[in-house]
Write a protein that holds these residues in place. Sequence first.
Motif, PDB file in Angstrom:
ATOM      1  N   PHE A 109       0.818  -1.198   0.000  1.00 24.08           N
ATOM      2  CA  PHE A 109       0.000   0.000   0.000  1.00 24.08           C
ATOM      3  C   PHE A 109       0.862   1.263   0.000  1.00 24.08           C
ATOM      4  O   PHE A 109       1.856   1.353   0.730  1.00 24.08           O
ATOM      5  CB  PHE A 109      -0.910   0.002   1.227  1.00 24.08           C
ATOM      6  CG  PHE A 109      -1.673   1.284   1.412  1.00 24.08           C
ATOM      7  CD1 PHE A 109      -2.772   1.564   0.625  1.00 24.08           C
ATOM      8  CD2 PHE A 109      -1.265   2.213   2.355  1.00 24.08           C
ATOM      9  CE1 PHE A 109      -3.467   2.752   0.783  1.00 24.08           C
ATOM     10  CE2 PHE A 109      -1.956   3.395   2.527  1.00 24.08           C
ATOM     11  CZ  PHE A 109      -3.066   3.672   1.736  1.00 24.08           C
ATOM     12  N   SER A 115     -12.645   7.266   1.174  1.00 24.65           N
ATOM     13  CA  SER A 115     -12.712   6.249   2.219  1.00 24.65           C
ATOM     14  C   SER A 115     -13.919   5.347   2.038  1.00 24.65           C
ATOM     15  O   SER A 115     -14.993   5.809   1.640  1.00 24.65           O
ATOM     16  CB  SER A 115     -12.786   6.925   3.594  1.00 24.65           C
ATOM     17  OG  SER A 115     -12.824   5.974   4.633  1.00 24.65           O
ATOM     18  N   THR A 168     -13.340   5.145  -2.497  1.00 25.38           N
ATOM     19  CA  THR A 168     -11.908   5.302  -2.268  1.00 25.38           C
ATOM     20  C   THR A 168     -11.145   4.852  -3.504  1.00 25.38           C
ATOM     21  O   THR A 168     -11.571   3.946  -4.225  1.00 25.38           O
ATOM     22  CB  THR A 168     -11.431   4.502  -1.033  1.00 25.38           C
ATOM     23  OG1 THR A 168     -10.067   4.837  -0.746  1.00 25.38           O
ATOM     24  CG2 THR A 168     -11.530   3.003  -1.256  1.00 25.38           C
ATOM     25  N   MET A 217      -7.077   3.794  -4.350  1.00 24.15           N
ATOM     26  CA  MET A 217      -5.839   3.436  -3.662  1.00 24.15           C
ATOM     27  C   MET A 217      -4.733   3.147  -4.664  1.00 24.15           C
ATOM     28  O   MET A 217      -4.988   2.636  -5.760  1.00 24.15           O
ATOM     29  CB  MET A 217      -6.074   2.207  -2.780  1.00 24.15           C
ATOM     30  CG  MET A 217      -7.074   2.432  -1.660  1.00 24.15           C
ATOM     31  SD  MET A 217      -7.665   0.874  -0.902  1.00 24.15           S
ATOM     32  CE  MET A 217      -8.785   0.296  -2.198  1.00 24.15           C
ATOM     33  N   THR A 267      -9.877   1.079  -7.229  1.00 22.72           N
ATOM     34  CA  THR A 267     -10.958   1.893  -6.681  1.00 22.72           C
ATOM     35  C   THR A 267     -12.062   0.988  -6.166  1.00 22.72           C
ATOM     36  O   THR A 267     -12.270  -0.119  -6.685  1.00 22.72           O
ATOM     37  CB  THR A 267     -11.554   2.866  -7.718  1.00 22.72           C
ATOM     38  OG1 THR A 267     -12.250   2.125  -8.721  1.00 22.72           O
ATOM     39  CG2 THR A 267     -10.476   3.704  -8.362  1.00 22.72           C
ATOM     40  N   ARG A 302      -3.986   6.579  -0.329  1.00 19.98           N
ATOM     41  CA  ARG A 302      -5.439   6.438  -0.381  1.00 19.98           C
ATOM     42  C   ARG A 302      -6.074   7.813  -0.468  1.00 19.98           C
ATOM     43  O   ARG A 302      -5.673   8.740   0.224  1.00 19.98           O
ATOM     44  CB  ARG A 302      -5.948   5.725   0.879  1.00 19.98           C
ATOM     45  CG  ARG A 302      -7.454   5.735   1.045  1.00 19.98           C
ATOM     46  CD  ARG A 302      -7.901   4.978   2.291  1.00 19.98           C
ATOM     47  NE  ARG A 302      -7.438   5.559   3.534  1.00 19.98           N
ATOM     48  CZ  ARG A 302      -8.076   6.533   4.203  1.00 19.98           C
ATOM     49  NH1 ARG A 302      -9.187   7.053   3.705  1.00 19.98           N
ATOM     50  NH2 ARG A 302      -7.601   6.975   5.351  1.00 19.98           N
TER      51      ARG A 302
END
Length: 230
Positions: free
Chosen positions: A90, A96, A207, A209, A120, A93
């Motif tokens: 990761f 949320s 979100t 990411m 997403t 981001r």
Amino acid sequence: MALHSFHLARAPLGRAAAALARPPAAPGLRHLEVLAAMELGAPAVSPRRMRLRRLAVFAEWEDEAALEAFLAERPLGRVLDAGWQVRLEFLRRWGSVRELAHLPADTGRTDPAEPVVAVTLARMRLPEVPRFVHWGRPVERQVRDHPETTLALAAMRPPRTVGTFSVWTSARAMTGMVFGRDGGDAARRHHEAMAERERRDFHHEFTTMRFRPLSEHGSWEGRSAIVPAR
């Protein structure tokens, strides 16, 4: 250290339907999203929009040992192990969703020249689906046809969960698309769709990411080595 993974696999219809209806739990599995893969840019009413036997699975694990045990020991894990997967670190981001809200906004570990994977995930407002399709399909085609993506697809789980997954040759190429810095008429599509979302949101939760690909395993529809070499 926590690990994320993304998987593509063909599954028997019964197994796929069961996983979509009730994703399994397992030791070390923090969160699992099971979706049916779709072709980006396909007509809104088309068999290519939701392929139940083609699973797209995104997961968060306590560590790699938990992922390995799931792939070896669980029925859905064995299905996924026969497909394609990429293991992920990761990085960032935006926005949320409740199940992933613990992830930090930014880890600070980025290199604009390295390959990245973008994921997403959104929970739709059902009355907004027609607007979402109208504004989203041009962006789907933009991402699908971008020269710097090596794989791009969408996925869904009725009634309200949708997602996208894309592999990019570099973070610079991905952010260039997001902010409309590419050339040609298509460059404005993503920026315009985001402006429309700001005007009236399509989603209850959303979100996007960014991840660093760590390792790639298996093949998908005859393709392997989908993640570009660093």
